[in-house]
Write a protein that holds these residues in place. Structure first.
Motif, PDB file in Angstrom:
ATOM      1  N   GLY A 144       0.795  -1.217   0.000  1.00 39.48           N
ATOM      2  CA  GLY A 144       0.000   0.000   0.000  1.00 39.48           C
ATOM      3  C   GLY A 144       0.825   1.263   0.000  1.00 39.48           C
ATOM      4  N   GLY A 145       2.082   1.177  -0.456  1.00 44.82           N
ATOM      5  CA  GLY A 145       2.941   2.347  -0.485  1.00 44.82           C
ATOM      6  C   GLY A 145       2.875   3.085  -1.812  1.00 44.82           C
ATOM      7  N   ASP A 146       3.900   3.853  -2.089  1.00 47.10           N
ATOM      8  CA  ASP A 146       3.983   4.666  -3.304  1.00 47.10           C
ATOM      9  C   ASP A 146       3.973   3.760  -4.540  1.00 47.10           C
ATOM     10  N   PRO A 147       3.003   3.920  -5.460  1.00 48.98           N
ATOM     11  CA  PRO A 147       2.995   3.093  -6.664  1.00 48.98           C
ATOM     12  C   PRO A 147       4.277   3.232  -7.490  1.00 48.98           C
ATOM     13  N   GLY A 148       5.008   4.329  -7.298  1.00 46.76           N
ATOM     14  CA  GLY A 148       6.268   4.491  -7.997  1.00 46.76           C
ATOM     15  C   GLY A 148       7.309   3.464  -7.595  1.00 46.76           C
ATOM     16  N   GLN A 149       7.118   2.817  -6.441  1.00 42.99           N
ATOM     17  CA  GLN A 149       8.027   1.778  -5.966  1.00 42.99           C
ATOM     18  C   GLN A 149       7.483   0.370  -6.227  1.00 42.99           C
TER      19      GLN A 149
ATOM     20  N   PHE B 285       9.087  -3.374  -5.277  1.00 40.25           N
ATOM     21  CA  PHE B 285       8.378  -4.328  -4.431  1.00 40.25           C
ATOM     22  C   PHE B 285       8.191  -5.665  -5.155  1.00 40.25           C
ATOM     23  N   ALA B 286       7.677  -5.610  -6.393  1.00 42.84           N
ATOM     24  CA  ALA B 286       7.306  -6.834  -7.102  1.00 42.84           C
ATOM     25  C   ALA B 286       8.511  -7.622  -7.609  1.00 42.84           C
ATOM     26  N   MET B 287       9.544  -6.929  -8.069  1.00 44.72           N
ATOM     27  CA  MET B 287      10.650  -7.604  -8.740  1.00 44.72           C
ATOM     28  C   MET B 287      11.852  -7.865  -7.835  1.00 44.72           C
ATOM     29  N   GLU B 288      11.943  -7.134  -6.738  1.00 43.71           N
ATOM     30  CA  GLU B 288      13.086  -7.307  -5.836  1.00 43.71           C
ATOM     31  C   GLU B 288      12.674  -7.894  -4.491  1.00 43.71           C
ATOM     32  N   ILE B 289      11.669  -7.295  -3.859  1.00 42.43           N
ATOM     33  CA  ILE B 289      11.293  -7.726  -2.513  1.00 42.43           C
ATOM     34  C   ILE B 289      10.535  -9.045  -2.539  1.00 42.43           C
TER      35      ILE B 289
END
Length: 324
Positions: free
Chosen positions: A268-273, A277-281
Protein backbone atom coordinates in the motif's frame (compact mmCIF):
# COMPACT_ATOMS: atom_id res chain seq x y z
CA UNK A 1 -3.63 -23.17 22.76
CA UNK A 2 -4.69 -23.38 19.14
CA UNK A 3 -3.16 -26.02 16.86
CA UNK A 4 -0.62 -24.87 14.27
CA UNK A 5 -2.12 -23.65 11.01
CA UNK A 6 -1.14 -25.16 7.68
CA UNK A 7 1.38 -23.18 5.66
CA UNK A 8 -0.48 -21.61 2.79
CA UNK A 9 1.35 -20.55 -0.38
CA UNK A 10 2.24 -16.87 -0.15
CA UNK A 11 0.36 -14.31 -2.22
CA UNK A 12 1.52 -10.78 -2.95
CA UNK A 13 -0.44 -7.88 -4.35
CA UNK A 14 -1.13 -4.17 -4.48
CA UNK A 15 -3.52 -2.05 -2.44
CA UNK A 16 -4.76 0.67 -4.79
CA UNK A 17 -6.20 3.98 -3.61
CA UNK A 18 -8.81 5.00 -6.24
CA UNK A 19 -7.59 8.57 -6.69
CA UNK A 20 -9.45 9.65 -9.83
CA UNK A 21 -6.53 11.85 -10.93
CA UNK A 22 -4.02 8.96 -10.84
CA UNK A 23 -3.27 6.53 -13.72
CA UNK A 24 -5.22 3.77 -12.00
CA UNK A 25 -5.62 1.35 -14.89
CA UNK A 26 -1.99 1.72 -15.91
CA UNK A 27 -0.85 0.97 -12.34
CA UNK A 28 -3.11 -2.09 -12.19
CA UNK A 29 -1.73 -3.35 -15.51
CA UNK A 30 1.81 -2.88 -14.24
CA UNK A 31 0.97 -4.99 -11.18
CA UNK A 32 -0.40 -7.67 -13.52
CA UNK A 33 2.72 -7.60 -15.73
CA UNK A 34 4.95 -7.83 -12.65
CA UNK A 35 3.30 -11.12 -11.71
CA UNK A 36 1.51 -9.99 -8.56
CA UNK A 37 -1.35 -12.21 -7.41
CA UNK A 38 -3.86 -9.73 -5.98
CA UNK A 39 -5.11 -6.20 -6.48
CA UNK A 40 -7.17 -4.72 -3.65
CA UNK A 41 -9.10 -1.52 -4.39
CA UNK A 42 -10.02 0.66 -1.43
CA UNK A 43 -13.70 1.62 -1.30
CA UNK A 44 -14.41 5.05 0.18
CA UNK A 45 -17.22 6.41 -2.00
CA UNK A 46 -17.96 9.28 0.38
CA UNK A 47 -14.58 10.91 -0.36
CA UNK A 48 -14.32 13.48 -3.12
CA UNK A 49 -12.25 12.78 -6.23
CA UNK A 50 -12.23 9.01 -5.79
CA UNK A 51 -13.24 6.60 -8.54
CA UNK A 52 -16.02 4.13 -7.80
CA UNK A 53 -14.34 0.97 -6.55
CA UNK A 54 -16.67 -1.49 -8.31
CA UNK A 55 -16.54 0.34 -11.65
CA UNK A 56 -12.74 0.47 -11.38
CA UNK A 57 -12.65 -3.21 -10.44
CA UNK A 58 -14.57 -4.12 -13.62
CA UNK A 59 -12.24 -1.98 -15.75
CA UNK A 60 -9.16 -3.55 -14.19
CA UNK A 61 -10.43 -7.09 -14.76
CA UNK A 62 -11.15 -6.22 -18.39
CA UNK A 63 -7.69 -4.67 -18.83
CA UNK A 64 -5.60 -7.42 -17.19
CA UNK A 65 -5.11 -11.12 -17.80
CA UNK A 66 -4.16 -12.94 -14.61
CA UNK A 67 -4.29 -10.85 -11.43
CA UNK A 68 -7.19 -11.40 -9.00
CA UNK A 69 -9.09 -8.25 -8.01
CA UNK A 70 -11.22 -7.38 -4.99
CA UNK A 71 -12.62 -4.39 -3.14
CA UNK A 72 -10.44 -4.12 -0.05
CA UNK A 73 -12.77 -3.53 1.47
CA UNK A 74 -16.28 -2.80 0.14
CA UNK A 75 -18.08 -0.22 2.29
CA UNK A 76 -21.13 -2.27 3.30
CA UNK A 77 -23.35 0.61 4.52
CA UNK A 78 -23.23 2.05 0.97
CA UNK A 79 -23.26 -1.32 -0.88
CA UNK A 80 -26.57 -3.18 -0.65
CA UNK A 81 -25.45 -6.81 -0.24
CA UNK A 82 -27.72 -8.48 -2.84
CA UNK A 83 -26.67 -5.96 -5.50
CA UNK A 84 -23.04 -6.31 -4.42
CA UNK A 85 -23.28 -10.10 -4.71
CA UNK A 86 -24.64 -9.83 -8.25
CA UNK A 87 -21.95 -7.33 -9.29
CA UNK A 88 -19.05 -9.40 -7.92
CA UNK A 89 -20.43 -12.65 -9.38
CA UNK A 90 -20.86 -10.99 -12.78
CA UNK A 91 -17.27 -9.74 -12.74
CA UNK A 92 -16.06 -13.17 -11.69
CA UNK A 93 -17.83 -14.85 -14.59
CA UNK A 94 -16.66 -12.33 -17.18
CA UNK A 95 -13.04 -12.49 -15.95
CA UNK A 96 -12.77 -16.27 -15.80
CA UNK A 97 -12.84 -16.49 -12.01
CA UNK A 98 -10.60 -13.58 -10.96
CA UNK A 99 -12.86 -11.69 -8.54
CA UNK A 100 -12.81 -11.89 -4.74
CA UNK A 101 -14.72 -9.91 -2.12
CA UNK A 102 -13.39 -7.91 0.78
CA UNK A 103 -16.13 -6.54 3.00
CA UNK A 104 -16.16 -4.03 5.84
CA UNK A 105 -18.56 -2.10 8.02
CA UNK A 106 -17.37 1.36 6.89
CA UNK A 107 -14.41 3.12 8.51
CA UNK A 108 -15.86 6.64 8.58
CA UNK A 109 -19.42 6.68 9.98
CA UNK A 110 -19.71 10.42 9.40
CA UNK A 111 -18.81 10.07 5.74
CA UNK A 112 -21.20 7.16 5.31
CA UNK A 113 -24.04 9.12 6.89
CA UNK A 114 -23.30 12.21 4.79
CA UNK A 115 -23.48 10.02 1.67
CA UNK A 116 -26.92 8.66 2.61
CA UNK A 117 -25.95 5.52 4.50
CA UNK A 118 -27.00 4.51 8.02
CA UNK A 119 -24.94 5.40 11.07
CA UNK A 120 -24.70 2.23 13.14
CA UNK A 121 -22.99 1.60 16.45
CA UNK A 122 -20.37 -1.14 16.77
CA UNK A 123 -22.72 -3.96 17.71
CA UNK A 124 -25.26 -3.08 15.02
CA UNK A 125 -22.56 -2.77 12.34
CA UNK A 126 -21.25 -6.23 13.21
CA UNK A 127 -24.74 -7.72 13.00
CA UNK A 128 -25.22 -6.05 9.62
CA UNK A 129 -21.88 -7.43 8.45
CA UNK A 130 -22.79 -10.96 9.51
CA UNK A 131 -26.17 -10.71 7.80
CA UNK A 132 -24.49 -9.48 4.63
CA UNK A 133 -22.14 -12.48 4.54
CA UNK A 134 -25.11 -14.84 4.90
CA UNK A 135 -27.15 -13.05 2.27
CA UNK A 136 -24.30 -12.87 -0.26
CA UNK A 137 -23.54 -16.57 0.08
CA UNK A 138 -27.23 -17.33 -0.35
CA UNK A 139 -27.28 -15.22 -3.52
CA UNK A 140 -24.32 -17.23 -4.89
CA UNK A 141 -25.90 -20.59 -4.04
CA UNK A 142 -27.78 -22.93 -6.37
CA UNK A 143 -30.95 -22.77 -4.28
CA UNK A 144 -34.34 -21.59 -5.51
CA UNK A 145 -37.04 -19.67 -3.66
CA UNK A 146 -34.53 -17.58 -1.75
CA UNK A 147 -35.64 -15.65 1.30
CA UNK A 148 -33.65 -13.81 3.91
CA UNK A 149 -35.13 -11.71 6.70
CA UNK A 150 -32.65 -10.13 9.06
CA UNK A 151 -32.54 -7.12 11.33
CA UNK A 152 -30.79 -4.98 8.70
CA UNK A 153 -31.34 -6.72 5.35
CA UNK A 154 -34.20 -8.50 3.62
CA UNK A 155 -34.08 -10.39 0.37
CA UNK A 156 -36.41 -12.57 -1.68
CA UNK A 157 -35.88 -14.01 -5.16
CA UNK A 158 -37.34 -16.87 -7.16
CA UNK A 159 -33.86 -18.21 -7.85
CA UNK A 160 -30.24 -17.42 -7.11
CA UNK A 161 -27.65 -16.14 -9.49
CA UNK A 162 -25.75 -15.52 -11.44
CA UNK A 163 -23.41 -18.08 -9.92
CA UNK A 164 -19.76 -17.00 -9.83
CA UNK A 165 -17.17 -18.84 -11.90
CA UNK A 166 -15.32 -20.01 -8.80
CA UNK A 167 -15.93 -20.14 -5.06
CA UNK A 168 -15.37 -16.49 -4.17
CA UNK A 169 -13.77 -15.81 -0.83
CA UNK A 170 -15.37 -13.28 1.52
CA UNK A 171 -12.59 -11.58 3.46
CA UNK A 172 -13.59 -9.26 6.29
CA UNK A 173 -11.76 -6.03 7.07
CA UNK A 174 -12.16 -5.90 10.85
CA UNK A 175 -9.81 -4.83 13.63
CA UNK A 176 -11.59 -5.00 17.00
CA UNK A 177 -11.88 -8.13 19.15
CA UNK A 178 -15.58 -8.71 18.43
CA UNK A 179 -15.01 -8.13 14.74
CA UNK A 180 -12.31 -10.79 14.84
CA UNK A 181 -14.72 -13.14 16.60
CA UNK A 182 -17.13 -12.60 13.72
CA UNK A 183 -14.43 -13.22 11.10
CA UNK A 184 -13.41 -16.42 12.86
CA UNK A 185 -17.00 -17.65 12.77
CA UNK A 186 -18.02 -16.78 9.21
CA UNK A 187 -15.24 -15.35 7.01
CA UNK A 188 -12.92 -16.91 4.45
CA UNK A 189 -10.21 -14.39 5.26
CA UNK A 190 -9.12 -11.48 7.43
CA UNK A 191 -7.79 -8.21 5.95
CA UNK A 192 -5.74 -6.14 8.41
CA UNK A 193 -4.02 -2.80 7.62
CA UNK A 194 -0.60 -2.38 9.24
CA UNK A 195 -1.51 1.11 10.48
CA UNK A 196 -4.36 -0.26 12.61
CA UNK A 197 -2.99 -3.74 13.38
CA UNK A 198 0.77 -3.38 13.89
CA UNK A 199 2.73 -6.57 14.60
CA UNK A 200 2.48 -6.12 18.35
CA UNK A 201 -1.32 -6.45 17.91
CA UNK A 202 -1.18 -8.97 15.09
CA UNK A 203 -0.36 -11.97 17.28
CA UNK A 204 -3.32 -11.25 19.57
CA UNK A 205 -5.59 -10.81 16.57
CA UNK A 206 -4.46 -14.08 15.03
CA UNK A 207 -5.04 -15.91 18.30
CA UNK A 208 -8.53 -14.43 18.69
CA UNK A 209 -9.38 -15.35 15.10
CA UNK A 210 -8.19 -18.93 15.62
CA UNK A 211 -10.09 -19.36 18.87
CA UNK A 212 -13.31 -18.04 17.37
CA UNK A 213 -12.95 -20.41 14.42
CA UNK A 214 -12.45 -23.40 16.72
CA UNK A 215 -15.49 -22.46 18.82
CA UNK A 216 -17.53 -22.39 15.60
CA UNK A 217 -16.27 -25.86 14.63
CA UNK A 218 -14.03 -24.52 11.87
CA UNK A 219 -10.38 -25.12 11.06
CA UNK A 220 -8.41 -21.90 11.61
CA UNK A 221 -6.30 -22.80 8.60
CA UNK A 222 -9.32 -22.22 6.37
CA UNK A 223 -9.05 -18.47 7.00
CA UNK A 224 -6.65 -16.50 4.80
CA UNK A 225 -4.59 -13.79 6.54
CA UNK A 226 -4.16 -10.65 4.41
CA UNK A 227 -1.89 -7.82 5.62
CA UNK A 228 -1.96 -4.38 3.99
CA UNK A 229 1.58 -2.95 4.00
CA UNK A 230 1.21 0.78 4.62
CA UNK A 231 4.79 2.00 4.38
CA UNK A 232 7.53 3.38 2.16
CA UNK A 233 10.28 1.58 0.25
CA UNK A 234 13.35 3.76 -0.17
CA UNK A 235 17.10 3.46 -0.25
CA UNK A 236 17.77 5.34 2.96
CA UNK A 237 18.21 4.04 6.49
CA UNK A 238 15.40 2.53 8.51
CA UNK A 239 12.77 4.93 9.82
CA UNK A 240 10.65 2.30 11.58
CA UNK A 241 8.51 -0.65 10.58
CA UNK A 242 7.89 -0.79 6.78
CA UNK A 243 9.76 2.48 6.29
CA UNK A 244 13.18 1.75 4.89
CA UNK A 245 15.20 0.06 2.15
CA UNK A 246 14.27 -3.20 0.38
CA UNK A 247 16.62 -5.17 2.64
CA UNK A 248 14.52 -4.14 5.64
CA UNK A 249 11.25 -5.02 3.88
CA UNK A 250 12.56 -8.49 3.02
CA UNK A 251 13.42 -9.09 6.66
CA UNK A 252 10.12 -7.77 8.01
CA UNK A 253 7.87 -9.57 5.51
CA UNK A 254 9.72 -12.82 6.16
CA UNK A 255 9.11 -12.35 9.87
CA UNK A 256 5.42 -11.61 9.26
CA UNK A 257 5.05 -14.78 7.18
CA UNK A 258 7.12 -17.15 9.32
CA UNK A 259 6.58 -15.66 12.76
CA UNK A 260 3.02 -14.32 12.45
CA UNK A 261 1.43 -16.63 9.88
CA UNK A 262 0.54 -13.91 7.34
CA UNK A 263 -0.02 -15.58 3.95
CA UNK A 264 -1.03 -12.62 1.74
CA UNK A 265 0.49 -9.15 1.46
CA UNK A 266 -0.94 -6.06 -0.27
CA UNK A 267 1.62 -3.32 -0.90
CA UNK A 268 0.00 0.00 0.00
CA UNK A 269 2.94 2.35 -0.48
CA UNK A 270 3.98 4.67 -3.30
CA UNK A 271 2.99 3.09 -6.66
CA UNK A 272 6.27 4.49 -8.00
CA UNK A 273 8.03 1.78 -5.97
CA UNK A 274 5.82 -1.02 -7.30
CA UNK A 275 8.59 -2.42 -9.51
CA UNK A 276 10.98 -2.61 -6.57
CA UNK A 277 8.38 -4.33 -4.43
CA UNK A 278 7.31 -6.83 -7.10
CA UNK A 279 10.65 -7.60 -8.74
CA UNK A 280 13.09 -7.31 -5.84
CA UNK A 281 11.29 -7.73 -2.51
CA UNK A 282 8.68 -10.36 -3.40
CA UNK A 283 11.07 -12.97 -4.91
CA UNK A 284 13.49 -12.55 -2.01
CA UNK A 285 10.72 -13.01 0.57
CA UNK A 286 9.43 -16.11 -1.21
CA UNK A 287 12.93 -17.61 -1.23
CA UNK A 288 13.68 -16.73 2.37
CA UNK A 289 10.35 -18.05 3.66
CA UNK A 290 10.86 -21.32 1.76
CA UNK A 291 14.29 -21.73 3.32
CA UNK A 292 13.10 -20.97 6.83
CA UNK A 293 10.10 -23.25 6.58
CA UNK A 294 12.39 -26.06 5.38
CA UNK A 295 14.38 -25.87 8.61
CA UNK A 296 17.85 -27.26 9.28
CA UNK A 297 17.36 -30.01 6.70
CA UNK A 298 17.90 -27.37 4.05
CA UNK A 299 21.66 -27.66 4.56
CA UNK A 300 24.44 -25.10 4.94
CA UNK A 301 22.48 -22.34 3.20
CA UNK A 302 20.06 -22.37 6.13
CA UNK A 303 22.82 -21.19 8.43
CA UNK A 304 23.17 -17.92 6.54
CA UNK A 305 21.62 -15.06 8.56
CA UNK A 306 18.56 -13.25 7.34
CA UNK A 307 19.21 -9.74 6.06
CA UNK A 308 18.36 -7.23 8.77
CA UNK A 309 17.82 -3.51 8.38
CA UNK A 310 20.05 -1.41 10.57
CA UNK A 311 17.93 1.05 12.57
CA UNK A 312 19.23 4.42 13.58
CA UNK A 313 20.63 4.85 17.05
CA UNK A 314 17.82 5.02 19.56
CA UNK A 315 15.27 3.43 17.20
CA UNK A 316 13.73 0.00 17.76
CA UNK A 317 14.71 -2.94 15.62
CA UNK A 318 12.63 -3.49 12.45
CA UNK A 319 11.60 -6.85 13.89
CA UNK A 320 7.88 -7.44 13.99
CA UNK A 321 7.50 -5.87 17.44
CA UNK A 322 9.03 -2.57 16.41
CA UNK A 323 5.89 -0.77 15.34
CA UNK A 324 5.04 2.26 17.46
Amino acid sequence: MTPPRPRRPLRFGLSLTPDASAPLLRTAQEADRCGLDLLGIRDRPYRRDTADALALMAAVLAGTSRIRVLPAVACLPLRQPAALAKAIATMDRLSGGRAELGLGAGMEPGGVEAYGGPRLDGAASRRALEEAVQLIRLHWSDQNGLRFAGEHYRFAAAQAGPAPAHQIGIWLGVTGPRGLDLAGRVADGWIAPSSLVPPKRLADGQRRLDEAALRAGREPGEIRRVYVLEGDVDGRESRGFLHGPPRQWIYELTELAVGHGVDSFLYGGDPGQLQVFAMEIVPAVREQVTRERAGPAQGPAQAEPRPEAQPRAGQPSPHGTSVP
